[in-house]
Every structure is written in structure tokens, then in C-alpha cells.
Design a protein around this motif. Structure first.
Motif, short mmCIF file in Angstrom:
data_model
loop_
_atom_site.label_atom_id
_atom_site.label_comp_id
_atom_site.label_asym_id
_atom_site.label_seq_id
_atom_site.Cartn_x
_atom_site.Cartn_y
_atom_site.Cartn_z
N PRO A 6 0.73 -1.18 -0.20
CA PRO A 6 0.02 0.13 -0.11
C PRO A 6 0.87 1.34 0.00
O PRO A 6 0.42 2.05 -0.65
N GLU A 7 1.87 1.40 0.74
CA GLU A 7 2.61 2.71 0.56
C GLU A 7 3.42 2.63 -0.64
O GLU A 7 3.61 3.93 -1.00
N LYS A 8 4.09 1.75 -1.06
CA LYS A 8 4.50 1.73 -2.27
C LYS A 8 3.68 2.18 -3.33
O LYS A 8 4.13 3.00 -4.33
N ALA A 9 2.51 2.00 -3.38
CA ALA A 9 1.42 1.81 -4.46
C ALA A 9 1.06 3.29 -4.58
O ALA A 9 0.93 4.06 -5.55
N VAL A 10 1.04 4.15 -3.23
CA VAL A 10 0.77 5.61 -3.10
C VAL A 10 2.10 6.23 -3.78
O VAL A 10 1.72 7.29 -4.83
N GLU A 11 3.26 5.89 -3.43
CA GLU A 11 4.44 6.58 -3.97
C GLU A 11 4.38 6.35 -5.38
O GLU A 11 4.92 7.40 -5.98
N LEU A 12 4.20 5.26 -6.08
CA LEU A 12 4.32 4.99 -7.38
C LEU A 12 3.40 5.90 -8.22
O LEU A 12 3.79 6.26 -9.13
N ARG A 13 2.03 5.92 -7.47
CA ARG A 13 1.16 6.66 -8.23
C ARG A 13 1.40 8.24 -8.35
O ARG A 13 1.17 8.79 -9.30
N GLU A 14 2.09 8.69 -7.10
CA GLU A 14 2.47 10.04 -7.12
C GLU A 14 3.84 10.41 -8.11
O GLU A 14 3.75 11.34 -8.76
N ARG A 15 4.61 9.42 -8.25
CA ARG A 15 5.83 9.60 -8.82
C ARG A 15 5.71 9.45 -10.34
O ARG A 15 6.25 10.21 -11.19
N TYR A 16 4.89 8.49 -10.79
CA TYR A 16 4.58 8.10 -12.06
C TYR A 16 2.98 8.27 -12.56
O TYR A 16 2.08 7.40 -12.81
N ASP A 17 2.70 9.43 -12.40
CA ASP A 17 0.86 9.98 -12.55
C ASP A 17 0.51 9.57 -13.95
O ASP A 17 -0.56 9.94 -14.17
N GLN A 18 1.26 9.44 -14.82
CA GLN A 18 0.93 9.17 -16.08
C GLN A 18 0.85 7.66 -16.49
O GLN A 18 0.60 7.24 -17.77
N THR A 19 1.32 6.85 -15.76
CA THR A 19 1.69 5.39 -15.80
C THR A 19 0.89 4.49 -14.79
O THR A 19 0.47 3.36 -15.07
N VAL A 20 0.93 4.97 -13.49
CA VAL A 20 0.53 4.05 -12.40
C VAL A 20 -0.72 4.67 -11.81
O VAL A 20 -0.74 5.88 -11.29
N PHE A 21 -1.76 3.79 -11.50
CA PHE A 21 -3.22 4.50 -11.20
C PHE A 21 -3.67 3.33 -10.41
O PHE A 21 -3.46 2.12 -10.30
N PRO A 22 -4.73 3.69 -9.32
CA PRO A 22 -5.50 2.93 -8.65
C PRO A 22 -5.97 1.79 -9.43
O PRO A 22 -6.53 2.13 -10.64
N GLY A 23 -5.84 0.44 -8.74
CA GLY A 23 -6.11 -0.71 -9.53
C GLY A 23 -7.61 -0.66 -10.06
O GLY A 23 -8.79 -0.44 -9.23
N TYR A 24 -8.01 -0.89 -11.53
CA TYR A 24 -9.21 -0.90 -12.17
C TYR A 24 -10.02 -1.94 -11.51
O TYR A 24 -9.41 -3.19 -11.78
#
Length: 120
Positions: free
Chosen positions: A55-73
Motif C-alpha cells: 500500500p505505501e509503495k502503491a501511493v508512492e508509485l502513483r504520485e511519482r508516475y502519475d501518467q503510468t500508475v493508477f489505482p487498480g481498475y
């Protein structure tokens, strides 16, 4: 990365099965009977796949790569990410996300199943 590359990588990392439990359009990869990656088989122009994530890494990835990583569809948004290939992350980084998902699932398995997987 294309869908064939993704499939080949998933099958190469361990005792992985591939199934279509949600119908013929969604390919699911499992380890120890648990899902670690889902991908739509209609992905031709833009490859997207769902992977489990800390979960913590998920948030970090979404913030860092906002054109690539999104909350799971269609997934638990705390534990799953949807990743779009061929944008901000190279193939090696995408493979690392897949391996992270695989490892999280293996770590969550019962000890006996985990030992069988690790024994190879």
C-alpha cells in the motif's frame, strides 16, 4: 513491452499458471492459486495490467508516475495498481512491478505451499 513479452515474463518467474476465470477477455496469472496479475486480452494499442502492490509503495508509485500508475481498475485500490506500459517506466521497471506483485502473493501463502514453490 507488449502482451506477449508480459506473458513470457510472468511465466518465467516461477511456478505460475495462466487462466481466464473472468471470461475469455481477461488473462489471469496465479501463483499458489492466488492472482498476482490480470491483463485484458484486447490490449493491442495500449498495454495495461493490474498488479498487487504494498500500500505505501502503491501511493508512492502513483504520485511519482502519475501518467503510468493508477489505482487498480475494478480492484481493491489500496492493494492493487493498474500500470500502463510504454510510458514513464521501461521494461525492466515494469518487470520489477510484476515481480513485486508475485513476491507479495508468495509471501502471503501458507508455509507448506510457499515451501513447495521455493523448492521449485
Amino acid at each position: 513491452m507488449n502482451i506477449e513479452d508480459l506473458r513470457d515474463y510472468c511465466l518465467s518467474i516461477g511456478p505460475v499458471t495462466e487462466e481466464t476465470p473472468f471470461g475469455p477477455d481477461t488473462l489471469v496469472f496465479k501463483v499458489g492459486g492466488k492472482i498476482f496479475l490480470l491483463v485484458g486480452l484486447d490490449q493491442v494499442d495500449m498495454l495495461r495490467f493490474n498488479v498487487k502492490c504494498d500500500p505505501e509503495k502503491a501511493v508512492e508509485l502513483r504520485e511519482r508516475y502519475d501518467q503510468t500508475v493508477f489505482p487498480g481498475y475494478h480492484m481493491n485500490k489500496k492493494h492493487w495498481n493498474t500500470v500502463v506500459a510504454n510510458r514513464e517506466l521501461n521494461d525492466r521497471a515494469l518487470e520489477e512491478l510484476v515481480l513485486h506483485s508475485y513476491s507479495l502473493i508468495v509471501d502471503s501463502l501458507p508455509t507448506k505451499v510457499k515451501q513447495e514453490i521455493q523448492a521449485g
